[in-house]
Design an enzyme around this catalytic site. Structure first.
Site, short mmCIF file in Angstrom:
data_model
loop_
_atom_site.label_atom_id
_atom_site.label_comp_id
_atom_site.label_asym_id
_atom_site.label_seq_id
_atom_site.Cartn_x
_atom_site.Cartn_y
_atom_site.Cartn_z
N PHE A 61 20.66 8.51 108.56
CA PHE A 61 20.44 9.95 108.72
C PHE A 61 19.36 10.46 107.77
CE2 PHE A 61 24.78 9.13 110.04
CZ PHE A 61 24.84 9.81 111.24
N GLU A 62 18.60 11.44 108.24
CA GLU A 62 17.49 11.97 107.42
C GLU A 62 17.98 12.61 106.13
OE1 GLU A 62 15.67 15.86 108.77
OE2 GLU A 62 16.85 15.37 110.53
N THR A 63 19.24 13.02 106.11
CA THR A 63 19.78 13.65 104.91
C THR A 63 20.04 12.63 103.80
OG1 THR A 63 21.82 13.55 106.17
CG2 THR A 63 20.83 15.71 105.86
N SER A 83 15.44 9.05 102.28
CA SER A 83 15.48 8.72 103.71
C SER A 83 14.09 8.71 104.32
CB SER A 83 16.40 9.68 104.44
OG SER A 83 15.76 10.89 104.67
N ASN A 141 10.56 18.41 107.11
CA ASN A 141 11.54 18.22 106.03
C ASN A 141 10.99 17.38 104.88
OD1 ASN A 141 13.81 19.73 106.52
ND2 ASN A 141 14.81 18.18 107.76
#
Lengths: 253, 324
Positions: free
Chosen positions: A49-51, A83, B107
């Site tokens: 996951f990107e988190t 990540s 992000n």
């Protein structure tokens, strides 16, 4: 066999995932496809996951990539920096397959998840890139979920959020992007792939009961349909694992 | 940052002292997790205006600040809360009605911008977004950038690799540093000086905290100094960055706080419904103005709902929670 289109889409995407793939997934159906692959055809695949969580146990279906369910028994709980660095790092990035979705897609698999209309005075505003542009920039393959609608398969995107093959062969290289790009587009009517020479989308398969013509009617641009074959529907085994293991509470299905 | 001293204070006082009209703010957390919601509601209550908000994917907290009209400029990667709102509703409305100015990043770019700020360098490079409209289209007009001394003159810069083709890289994207006036994070454990321990994913909290001129910490548990220092490997933020420490149990509610409580699906679903309706949203805002503290929200929600979202010891979230 009774199945819904969502189930078909999740299974079709899951079949594209192989053992040893590191699967980046977002929310909703993409999370379900990654979990389906892990439970059905690619038990050795790793969900990421990107988190910042990697190889989470996923005893329960997460509803967002910030969901605490992804933190349970992961290999490491880092943060966004780790990540995305893992994706940008060519040693690890070349093993990562990204699963993405968007509001619009063009023939080269470029995606818009930012606005419809003028960027400065949009008719519709969407969530924006999040990590999608980073994933599409860095990883070796990506699988894209789309709804098969004319307004979504566009000649020209209103905003190019995440790079596919940009404007054709060599374009990623010219722009300075790492190699890679989209490999499949899974819709509610069939699946597209990208020609290795032209980098243009072509129809690879259509669902039982759907014709290639119907798919073309639901796109603004023309694609080659001569290579298309009917896609095998989900088996009883695939369906029961998807329903019972991945989403028993029908949170997404 | 403030090196020494007892930094424990009230939330009302911390917000009043540090979060001024027009200030550049960043908040911690991600979508529906560990947003500093008690602080967000306090900012709304104090009717702070013209905030310049830096968000990566702050979800609920960012949407409520925007919905309350507290934000005039927003630099953001993602405005969504997963299943509850694929696009945050008040964010979407504010952009479509052109009530806020928006600059889009990714992000990774936002995270690198905070990291640059925390390192004291003007920018950091990456390989993301080449060939996209994130590079081509700028939300803030160049004149606006020139008028504002506290934002950089460019959104980002594409540069030929100055080391030729080293690392098989021809071009890089430079993203400018962010040094927020104030960062507010909510953590599981802190002590009176502001040492912090975060359980679970840190998101970009650590970079955001260290990039800020002023750091406000809200925490579930306020502990003795020795407690955190006995296991220093588990602490992410040392006290020297902190200015204010506020003890607020359920300070991330209605978003989740790993190992303490889950997000509240009932609240988030109701919020998504009323955010679509102007009149209902106004009365929702009134209900925030009328509360004196976060405690009153928790009392209103009631013990039953808080019990439902209580995290299982082993899993860190409420495994039996009905999220349909």
């Amino acid at each position: 066999m009774d199945y819904t289109l969502k189930e078909m889409m999740a299974i079709v995407a899951a079949r594209e995932i192989r053992n040893d793939d590191i699967v980046f997934c977002g929310t909703g159906i993409s999370m379900l496809a990654a979990m389906a692959a892990k439970n059905i055809n690619a038990p050795e695949s790793v969900i990421f996951f990107e988190t910042g969580a990697i190889d989470s146990k996923l005893e329960d279906l997460p509803l967002a990539v910030g969901d605490p369910r992804i933190m349970y028994q992961s290999s490491s709980n880092g943060g966004l920096l780790e990540s995305f660095a893992t994706m940008q790092n060519p040693f690890t990035g070349s093993h990562i397959v990204g699963i993405l979705g968007a509001a619009q897609i063009d023939i080269y698999g470029n995606l818009n998840s930012t606005v419809i209309g003028d960027y400065h005075a949009p008719d519709v505003r969407f969530s924006g890139s999040g990590g999608a542009c980073d994933v599409a920039s860095f990883v070796s393959r990506s699988i894209i979920f789309m709804k098969q609608e004319k307004r979504k398969f566009k000649n020209k995107l209103d905003y190019l959020t995440s790079p596919g093959y940009l404007d054709g062969p060599e374009a990623r290289k010219k722009a300075g992007l790492p190699e890679g790009g989209p490999v499949s587009v899974v819709t509610d009517m069939g699946m597209m792939a990208f020609d290795s020479e032209s980098k243009k989308m072509f129809l690879k398969g259509y669902y039982p009961g759907i014709t290639p013509e119907e798919i073309l009617q639901n796109m603004e641009f023309e694609i080659d349909v001569t290579r298309a074959e009917e896609i095998t529907p989900p088996s009883a085994n695939e369906l029961s694992l998807l329903r019972e293991k991945c989403d028993p509470h029908r949170l997404i299905l | 940052m403030k090196v020494n001293g007892n930094k424990i204070t009230s939330l009302e006082g911390a917000v009043k002292t540090h979060v001024k009209d027009g200030c550049h703010l960043s908040i911690g957390g991600f979508t529906i997790n560990r947003n500093p919601m008690a602080a967000v509601y306090e900012i709304i209550r104090q009717k702070t205006k013209n905030l310049h908000l830096y968000a990566h994917s702050n979800g609920q907290g960012a949407d409520e600040l925007i919905g309350a009209g507290a934000v005039s400029c927003l630099e953001i990667a993602y405005g969504g809360t997963g299943k509850f709102a694929a696009t945050c509703i008040r964010f979407r409305k504010a952009v479509e009605e052109e009530k806020i100015q928006v600059e889009d990043y990714t992000n990774y770019q936002m995270t690198l911008r905070f990291l640059a700020g925390s390192m004291g360098v003007p920018f950091l490079p990456s390989r993301t977004s080449l060939g996209t409209d994130i590079i081509e289209k700028w939300g803030f007009a160049p004149e606006f950038r020139n008028q504002q001394p506290n934002i950089p003159n460019k959104k980002l810069v594409v540069l030929e690799n100055p080391f030729d083709d080293w690392c098989d890289t021809k071009k890089i994207v430079l993203v400018p540093a962010i040094n927020p006036d104030v960062t507010i994070i909510h953590v599981q454990k802190a002590d009176y000086r502001g040492n912090c321990r975060i359980d679970g994913l840190t998101f970009a909290d650590v970079e955001q905290a260290k990039a800020a001129r002023t750091l406000i910490i809200t925490c579930e548990e306020l502990l003795d100094d020795d407690y955190l220092k006995n296991q220093p490997d588990r602490n992410q933020i040392p006290f020297i960055h902190a200015d204010a420490v506020v003890h607020i149990p359920y300070g991330a509610y209605p978003t989740a706080c790993y190992k303490y409580y889950d997000y509240d699906p009932v609240f988030l679903k109701q919020y998504a419904e009323l955010a679509k309706n102007e009149e209902k949203y106004q009365s929702y805002l009134e209900s925030i103005y009328n509360r004196k503290s976060h405690r009153e929200l928790l009392d209103f929600v009631g013990r039953g709902r808080l019990e439902m979202i209580k995290a299982d010891k082993n899993r860190g979230y409420a495994a039996k929670l009905d999220r349909r």
